[in-house]
Motif scaffolding. Structure first.
Motif, PDB file in Angstrom:
ATOM      1  N   PRO A  36       0.568 -13.504  -4.443  1.00  0.00           N
ATOM      2  CA  PRO A  36       0.014 -12.542  -3.095  1.00  0.00           C
ATOM      3  C   PRO A  36      -1.519 -12.789  -3.007  1.00  0.00           C
ATOM      4  O   PRO A  36      -2.224 -12.741  -3.870  1.00  0.00           O
ATOM      5  CB  PRO A  36       0.479 -11.108  -3.410  1.00  0.00           C
ATOM      6  CG  PRO A  36       1.727 -11.280  -4.410  1.00  0.00           C
ATOM      7  CD  PRO A  36       1.302 -12.693  -5.209  1.00  0.00           C
ATOM      8  N   ASP A  37      -1.805 -12.772  -1.501  1.00  0.00           N
ATOM      9  CA  ASP A  37      -3.035 -12.845  -1.142  1.00  0.00           C
ATOM     10  C   ASP A  37      -3.935 -11.724  -1.539  1.00  0.00           C
ATOM     11  O   ASP A  37      -5.223 -11.699  -1.576  1.00  0.00           O
ATOM     12  CB  ASP A  37      -3.290 -13.128   0.314  1.00  0.00           C
ATOM     13  CG  ASP A  37      -2.873 -14.502   0.424  1.00  0.00           C
ATOM     14  OD1 ASP A  37      -2.709 -15.213  -0.149  1.00  0.00           O
ATOM     15  OD2 ASP A  37      -2.420 -14.439   1.640  1.00  0.00           O
ATOM     16  N   ASP A  38      -3.405 -10.321  -1.632  1.00  0.00           N
ATOM     17  CA  ASP A  38      -4.002  -9.251  -1.917  1.00  0.00           C
ATOM     18  C   ASP A  38      -4.134  -9.001  -3.500  1.00  0.00           C
ATOM     19  O   ASP A  38      -4.489  -7.848  -3.943  1.00  0.00           O
ATOM     20  CB  ASP A  38      -3.395  -8.031  -1.188  1.00  0.00           C
ATOM     21  CG  ASP A  38      -1.980  -7.862  -1.564  1.00  0.00           C
ATOM     22  OD1 ASP A  38      -1.449  -8.755  -2.470  1.00  0.00           O
ATOM     23  OD2 ASP A  38      -1.432  -6.898  -1.375  1.00  0.00           O
ATOM     24  N   TRP A  39      -3.729  -9.736  -4.368  1.00  0.00           N
ATOM     25  CA  TRP A  39      -3.702  -9.475  -5.773  1.00  0.00           C
ATOM     26  C   TRP A  39      -5.534  -9.932  -6.100  1.00  0.00           C
ATOM     27  O   TRP A  39      -5.951 -10.713  -5.708  1.00  0.00           O
ATOM     28  CB  TRP A  39      -2.970 -10.598  -6.367  1.00  0.00           C
ATOM     29  CG  TRP A  39      -1.839 -10.425  -6.748  1.00  0.00           C
ATOM     30  CD1 TRP A  39      -0.996  -9.181  -6.362  1.00  0.00           C
ATOM     31  CD2 TRP A  39      -0.687 -10.869  -7.802  1.00  0.00           C
ATOM     32  NE1 TRP A  39      -0.026  -9.116  -6.940  1.00  0.00           N
ATOM     33  CE2 TRP A  39       0.371  -9.983  -7.766  1.00  0.00           C
ATOM     34  CE3 TRP A  39      -0.798 -11.984  -8.565  1.00  0.00           C
ATOM     35  CZ2 TRP A  39       1.540 -10.543  -8.526  1.00  0.00           C
ATOM     36  CZ3 TRP A  39       0.167 -12.367  -9.306  1.00  0.00           C
ATOM     37  CH2 TRP A  39       1.221 -11.275  -9.223  1.00  0.00           C
ATOM     38  N   PRO A  40      -5.921  -8.942  -7.027  1.00  0.00           N
ATOM     39  CA  PRO A  40      -7.330  -9.313  -7.326  1.00  0.00           C
ATOM     40  C   PRO A  40      -7.065 -10.409  -8.598  1.00  0.00           C
ATOM     41  O   PRO A  40      -7.192  -9.916  -9.883  1.00  0.00           O
ATOM     42  CB  PRO A  40      -7.615  -7.772  -7.947  1.00  0.00           C
ATOM     43  CG  PRO A  40      -6.254  -7.245  -8.559  1.00  0.00           C
ATOM     44  CD  PRO A  40      -5.387  -7.749  -7.605  1.00  0.00           C
ATOM     45  N   THR A  58       4.609  -7.966 -11.281  1.00  0.00           N
ATOM     46  CA  THR A  58       3.714  -8.997 -11.343  1.00  0.00           C
ATOM     47  C   THR A  58       4.662 -10.289 -12.163  1.00  0.00           C
ATOM     48  O   THR A  58       4.536 -11.290 -11.868  1.00  0.00           O
ATOM     49  CB  THR A  58       2.655  -8.823 -12.203  1.00  0.00           C
ATOM     50  OG1 THR A  58       1.873  -8.075 -11.264  1.00  0.00           O
ATOM     51  CG2 THR A  58       1.710  -9.910 -12.567  1.00  0.00           C
TER      52      THR A  58
END
Length: 404
Positions: free
Chosen positions: A313-317, A339
């Motif tokens: 996911p692009d929004d994962w840190p 996750t």
């Protein structure tokens, strides 16, 4: 529950016999430096091999070392260093990730082999199991057995080291381990090649591995991780740094490094001390030691690594880096069972692989299998092997997978 501390395999057989008689499982420990790997073993009687320490035989001229399973890695490393030798599979130091207050606990040799822990040099030298020539052990049947020998030419019959290494103490408890050692390289240098992205780094490293220049290790560091490692590369955000290690005689290392740099004029190199420090940080996962999330280890084909990362996911840190030429991904990712599902699905969608939860920042390992789940045929095979070595499920039951 108070731990048992048997002095030798015969006493361990007695402990196993008692456990078989009353049906109490055993939780087998060495230095406990890897006790957070896998599932916790419920209602188990702890048994420690910490008294099984010491070097039994060391023949530097023959590159042979025989040690007891509970021998601390600090003692082994110091002994080998005195003879300018090393363990070729470069076992990682888990204290960097797990020992928050005591950085002296680098684990025992038995724990290294039980988990098949192998460092960056595995890419070319092989894994821990490839250096184990022989051992004695006690099975969960309460039987003592020996496998292999003290020299390579005497290792005949079933190569049980390949089976027992990496079994996390679920099949047998090893002692009197005979290992092959290697001379320590005279010199070490690393080539640093800035690249635009992970896929480009994987291609460059594959091309270098195909040359006769014989690198010993290769890793890929994103710009933020490279900066954390203290490398002043001038990389822009999102760029990568391919790191390739060369070892051996100084004149050979210099020639090989110069040959590779002639192919990549944008590259640079770092000398012995800086190179060794960098590779220790890479192999010990020190570059993610400050992670706020969970730390996962993913194994996949190097060519699949960019696809796996792009599928997340692009929004994962997300923070990560790659070892083994891209075949081993270390990730700092958000905690939780979702996750683990996403990581394993990304692997499944791009050729398959293995995802293991290494450090849990919360309670993730109670929500998601810490080891890659087994397919039905794999599970059936694992159960048959477990039944052959430990029919009553005494040794570390459920440490890796439920019902095994």
């Amino acid at each position: 529950m108070t731990a048992d501390h048997p002095d030798n395999l015969n006493e361990m057989l007695s402990v196993i016999a008692d456990a078989m008689a009353d049906g109490t499982p055993l939780s087998v420990l060495g230095c406990a430096s890897k006790s957070d790997w896998g599932y916790a073993i419920a209602d188990a009687r702890p048994v420690s091999v910490d008294r099984w320490a010491g070097i039994i035989d060391y023949q530097p001229d023959e590159l042979i070392l025989t040690v007891r399973a509970g021998t601390p890695m600090t003692e082994i490393n110091e002994t080998l260093a005195d003879e300018n030798q090393m363990l070729g599979f470069e076992p990682p130091d888990p204290s960097v990730l797990f020992a928050k207050t005591d950085l002296s606990n680098k684990g025992s040799i038995g724990g290294v082999l039980a988990t098949n822990s192998s460092g960056s040099r595995r890419l070319t030298a092989g894994a821990a199991r490839d250096f184990l020539l022989g051992f004695e052990a006690a099975s969960g049947r309460g039987e003592r057995f020996r496998s292999g020998g003290k020299v390579v030419k005497n290792v005949t019959g079933y190569d049980l080291s390949k089976l027992i290494c990496g079994s996390f103490g679920t099949l047998a408890i090893m002692d009197e381990l005979t290992l092959k050692t290697l001379p320590r390289p005279e010199a070490s240098k690393s080539v640093l090649i800035p690249v635009a992205d992970l896929a480009t780094a994987v291609r460059h490293i594959a091309a270098i591995l195909a040359t006769p220049h014989e690198p010993s290790a290769a890793a890929i560091l994103p710009s933020d991780i490279a900066a954390l490692a203290g490398l002043d590369t001038g990389l822009d955000y999102g760029q990568m740094l391919a790191v390739i290690c060369f070892e051996g005689f100084a004149i050979s290392v210099n020639d090989r490094v110069n040959a590779v740099l002639s192919l990549y004029p944008d590259g640079d190199s770092i000398d012995d001390a800086a190179s060794q420090t960098l590779w220790q940080a890479i192999g010990n996962t020190a570059l993610l030691a400050d992670a706020a999330g969970d730390i996962w280890k993913l194994s996949c084909a190097p060519s699949a690594a960019p696809l796996v990362i792009n599928a997340l996911p692009d929004d994962w840190p997300l923070r990560y880096y790659a070892d083994w030429a891209g075949g081993l991904l270390w990730l700092d990712v958000p905690a939780g069972d979702v996750t683990g599902t996403i990581l394993r699905q990304a692997l499944a969608d791009h050729g398959g692989g293995f995802a293991q939860l290494i450090r849990d920042s919360g309670n993730t390992r109670s929500l998601v299998p810490p080891f890659q789940p087994l397919s039905s045929p794999q599970m059936a095979l694992h159960k048959r092997i477990k039944a052959a070595f430990d029919p009553k499920g005494i040794l570390n039951p459920g440490r890796m997978h439920h019902a095994i």
